[in-house]
Motif scaffolding. Structure first.
Motif, PDB file in Angstrom:
ATOM      1  N   LEU A  86      17.471  29.809  30.702  1.00  0.00           N
ATOM      2  CA  LEU A  86      17.022  31.013  31.407  1.00  0.00           C
ATOM      3  C   LEU A  86      18.222  31.886  31.771  1.00  0.00           C
ATOM      4  O   LEU A  86      18.148  33.110  31.752  1.00  0.00           O
ATOM      5  N   LEU A  87      19.319  31.250  32.117  1.00  0.00           N
ATOM      6  CA  LEU A  87      20.493  31.994  32.564  1.00  0.00           C
ATOM      7  C   LEU A  87      21.463  32.312  31.430  1.00  0.00           C
ATOM      8  O   LEU A  87      22.403  33.066  31.619  1.00  0.00           O
ATOM      9  N   LYS A 134      22.147  37.172  39.184  1.00  0.00           N
ATOM     10  CA  LYS A 134      22.275  36.184  38.117  1.00  0.00           C
ATOM     11  C   LYS A 134      21.526  36.638  36.884  1.00  0.00           C
ATOM     12  O   LYS A 134      21.993  36.501  35.760  1.00  0.00           O
ATOM     13  N   LEU A 135      20.316  37.166  37.129  1.00  0.00           N
ATOM     14  CA  LEU A 135      19.504  37.574  35.992  1.00  0.00           C
ATOM     15  C   LEU A 135      20.025  38.862  35.382  1.00  0.00           C
ATOM     16  O   LEU A 135      19.864  39.111  34.196  1.00  0.00           O
ATOM     17  N   PRO A 147      16.522  30.378  39.349  1.00  0.00           N
ATOM     18  CA  PRO A 147      15.563  31.319  38.742  1.00  0.00           C
ATOM     19  C   PRO A 147      14.282  30.643  38.255  1.00  0.00           C
ATOM     20  O   PRO A 147      13.207  31.250  38.281  1.00  0.00           O
ATOM     21  N   PRO A 186      23.144  33.960  28.277  1.00  0.00           N
ATOM     22  CA  PRO A 186      23.065  35.320  27.738  1.00  0.00           C
ATOM     23  C   PRO A 186      22.386  35.361  26.378  1.00  0.00           C
ATOM     24  O   PRO A 186      22.022  36.413  25.902  1.00  0.00           O
ATOM     25  N   ARG A 233      16.201  40.306  27.093  1.00  0.00           N
ATOM     26  CA  ARG A 233      15.568  39.915  25.830  1.00  0.00           C
ATOM     27  C   ARG A 233      14.253  40.631  25.596  1.00  0.00           C
ATOM     28  O   ARG A 233      13.853  40.881  24.482  1.00  0.00           O
ATOM     29  N   ARG A 247      22.634  38.532  32.616  1.00  0.00           N
ATOM     30  CA  ARG A 247      22.156  38.012  31.346  1.00  0.00           C
ATOM     31  C   ARG A 247      21.715  39.169  30.459  1.00  0.00           C
ATOM     32  O   ARG A 247      21.355  40.231  30.930  1.00  0.00           O
ATOM     33  N   LYS A 248      21.756  38.945  29.153  1.00  0.00           N
ATOM     34  CA  LYS A 248      21.275  39.975  28.243  1.00  0.00           C
ATOM     35  C   LYS A 248      19.765  40.100  28.384  1.00  0.00           C
ATOM     36  O   LYS A 248      19.072  39.104  28.559  1.00  0.00           O
TER      37      LYS A 248
END
Lengths: 214, 434
Positions: free
Chosen positions: B315-316, A137-138, A88, B318, A144, A141-142
């Motif tokens: 970046l990855l 992958k992104l 990423p 959580p 933000r 993720r939470k």
């Protein structure tokens, strides 16, 4: 289309050249290192460049750096990065100039020739294509970014598909909705992300960038 | 190990500093009283068969020794070499002879015992000199005011102050003058006495070179065997993953292709399905190989180095992670890799166990100490304990191979701060750095 290919692995490079030939595209240069890539990108100004991230002499991120350097000279020069893995961080660097016409996909994608050529054409046409793996992958993720948080689940799904380079029609097809509904979602996404029409930058790219920044 | 003074104490000493040194001398004098207490206790424990007395006395003795060591470092900048931990447990022996042997078997314990015994007299006297001088000096000043009264009206006949017989006002004033001089001398002596004391602590307590070497060898042997175990386990895991994963998939793919070949003429539709299956298998095999490679050595670490690899982790993650990096160049690859996996593990812990929301990762190189420093802080509920968490112990072992250390500060209720320090030299700055 006139294509520059940069890939250090002989078999893959040869395969790419043949694949592109089979689909009627002309490979104007096939190089195997970063310096030669930058040179041929600036000399040939191809319609699209297919670049392996890892190239000699350092076998690090030579390809990515050559592509970024070329895009500083020739803004929005279409570049499709190929890699054995998706990072990423690299996707973000690639998108950072907001000009679009970039793609970043796994090398595996070349096994589906037709789909791969479609991806190249999308990038050449100024689109942005991220590998589904980066997107997933992104997604894991939470979120933000406040602005992204305000998106509905459906809108986020649409944004994910936009990031994969789908057209409105493509998004409509994979979500099984009408194209009109997709256009409405996209309009909402742009509004929520504060992207208004008439700006010189590519709004789709900016939306995807916001998504990557998360 | 030189008795280097800290910069602020170099050159002309201010009066405040002398007074402070006097206070320290006083403090050390009280510690010598404490030392006498512990010598008595250890002696008592050796001679009387009261259960539990000996380990208790030994613990008290060690606490005092640790305190002295810390004070020597803080007040005089004298580092007293870290003593190797005693090899035998602090269990009690039976019989007087066995108890004495217990005391002298471990060179460190013997040294401590010898030290507390000596300290109560020698160092006690050393630091008592400035305190005593000042005290005696103050008595002289007191005599200047009241000496005359004491020797006459109060009936203290023959009141002597050093060589001065205090009988009237002039002799009283002389005693006061001498008292001032003595007090001044005490104040003046205090700093050098405190330093002398620190040197004494070092001489008496620092382990011999041979012992330090032996401890170092034991440490190296332990970390080497850990490293060998870890890498053997890693190789087994890789072998298993390859065997059960990618390898099996490639075999399946070969079989599918074989089946497709046999049906090529009769059933082209079935062949299409088989080929699609083979392609799916190849993607899955690639995916597994990718994951495996990431577990061995993440590509971004190889390409860009620690800083960007950690940024990518953030970046990855959580969590809302913030990364600050102050690295002028890249560390050696093995250190880079160990530190990366250590950080990855802490980040995972923060997300999994601490219920944290935010995370701060700080990477810096300290050129003075030649060490890479990492701190990972989260705002979770804390309570992480390296003694319990196998993950943290694993990180500790991983870093120990490179002489690195891990410190965990995690009070219940949070926040948790995990600090790592690994000695490392940076390579010459790469042109490709971030």
């Amino acid at each position: 289309m006139r294509v520059v290919v940069a890939e250090d692995h002989f078999l893959l490079r040869d395969g790419l050249v043949r694949l592109l030939g089979a689909f009627g595209h002309e490979v104007v240069a096939a190089v195997d290192n970063g310096a030669a890539l930058l040179e041929s990108l600036l000399a040939e100004r191809p319609d699209v460049a297919i670049v392996d991230v890892r190239l000699p002499p350092d076998f690090a991120d030579e390809g990515l750096r050559a592509a970024l350097a070329a895009r500083r000279e020739v803004p929005a020069l279409p570049v499709l990065l190929l890699s054995q893995y998706v990072e990423p961080l690299y996707a973000r660097e690639l998108l950072a100039d907001g000009a679009g016409a970039v793609g970043y996909v796994l090398k595996d994608r070349v096994t589906d020739g037709a789909e791969f050529v479609r991806t190249i054409e999308q990038v050449a046409a100024g689109g942005t294509v991220m590998d589904p793996e980066v997107v997933s992958k992104l997604l894991a993720r939470k979120i933000r970014d406040q602005r992204l948080g305000s998106l509905t689940a459906r809108e986020r799904e649409v944004l994910g598909l936009l990031a994969q380079g789908r057209s409105n029609a493509g998004v409509a097809e994979s979500l099984v909705v009408t194209e009109k509904a997709v256009a409405k979602h996209i309009g909402n996404i742009f509004t929520k992300l504060g992207l208004y029409p008439g700006e010189s930058d590519n709004r789709r790219v900016l939306a995807v960038l916001a998504y990557l920044e998360g | 190990m030189t008795a280097a003074r800290r910069p602020d104490e170099q050159g002309e000493l201010g009066d405040m500093k002398r007074i402070r040194a006097l206070r320290r001398a006083h403090h050390l004098w009280w510690l010598s009283v404490l030392a006498m207490h512990w010598t008595t206790m250890v002696g008592l424990a050796v001679w009387t068969p009261v259960p539990g007395l000996l380990p208790w006395a030994a613990r008290g003795m060690r606490r005092l020794v640790d305190r002295e060591r810390a004070l020597a470092e803080r007040w005089s900048g004298v580092t007293v070499g870290a003593a190797p931990a005693p090899r035998t447990g602090e269990r009690e022996r039976h019989g007087v002879v066995a108890r004495y042997r217990w005391l002298i078997e471990d060179p460190q314990r013997l040294r401590e015992w010898r030290w507390v015994a000596l300290y109560s007299f020698v160092a006690g006297l050393v630091v008592a000199v400035p305190v005593g001088l000042v005290g005696y000096g103050l008595w002289g000043v007191f005599l200047a005011c009241f000496g005359w009264y004491l020797s006459t009206d109060a009936g203290w006949d023959g009141l002597w102050y050093t060589a001065i017989h205090v009988t009237d006002v002039p002799t009283g004033l002389m005693a006061g003058l001498l008292g001032l001089v003595l007090a001044q001398a005490g104040v003046w002596l205090a700093p050098s006495m405190v330093d002398r004391h620190a040197r004494f602590v070092r001489t008496a307590l620092a382990p011999s070179e041979q012992e330090v070497m032996a401890a170092r060898i034991a440490h190296l042997a332990a970390t080497r065997s850990d490293a060998v175990d870890t890498s053997a386990a890693e190789l087994r895991r890789i072998e298993r993953d390859l065997h059960d994963g990618a390898q099996a998939r490639l075999v399946a793919m070969g079989m599918t292709l074989d089946a497709a070949e046999h049906r090529l003429d009769k059933d082209p539709e079935a062949v299409r399905a088989l080929l699609a299956e083979a392609r799916a298998s190849s993607s899955a095999a690639l995916q597994e190989l990718r994951d495996l490679v990431r577990g061995i050595h993440p590509p971004v670490l190889a390409d860009r180095g620690l800083a960007d690899a950690v940024r990518s982790l953030a970046l990855l993650s959580p969590l809302d992670a913030e990364v600050t990096v102050d690295l002028p160049a890249r560390p050696e690859p093995p250190v880079e890799s160990a530190v990366y996996f250590a950080i990855a593990e802490t980040v995972t812990n923060a997300a999994k166990h601490a219920e944290a929301e935010r995370l701060w990762i700080d990477l810096a190189h300290d050129p003075e100490r030649g060490a890479l420093r990492v701190s990972v802080t989260d705002d979770g509920h804390g309570g992480a304990d390296p003694a319990r968490g196998s993950g943290l112990a694993g990180i500790e072992r991983r870093l120990a191979t490179f002489d690195g250390v891990l410190a965990v500060h995690s009070p219940a209720g949070g926040p948790t701060q995990i600090s790592m320090e690994v000695p490392c030299v940076l390579s010459s700055p790469k042109t490709t750095s971030c």
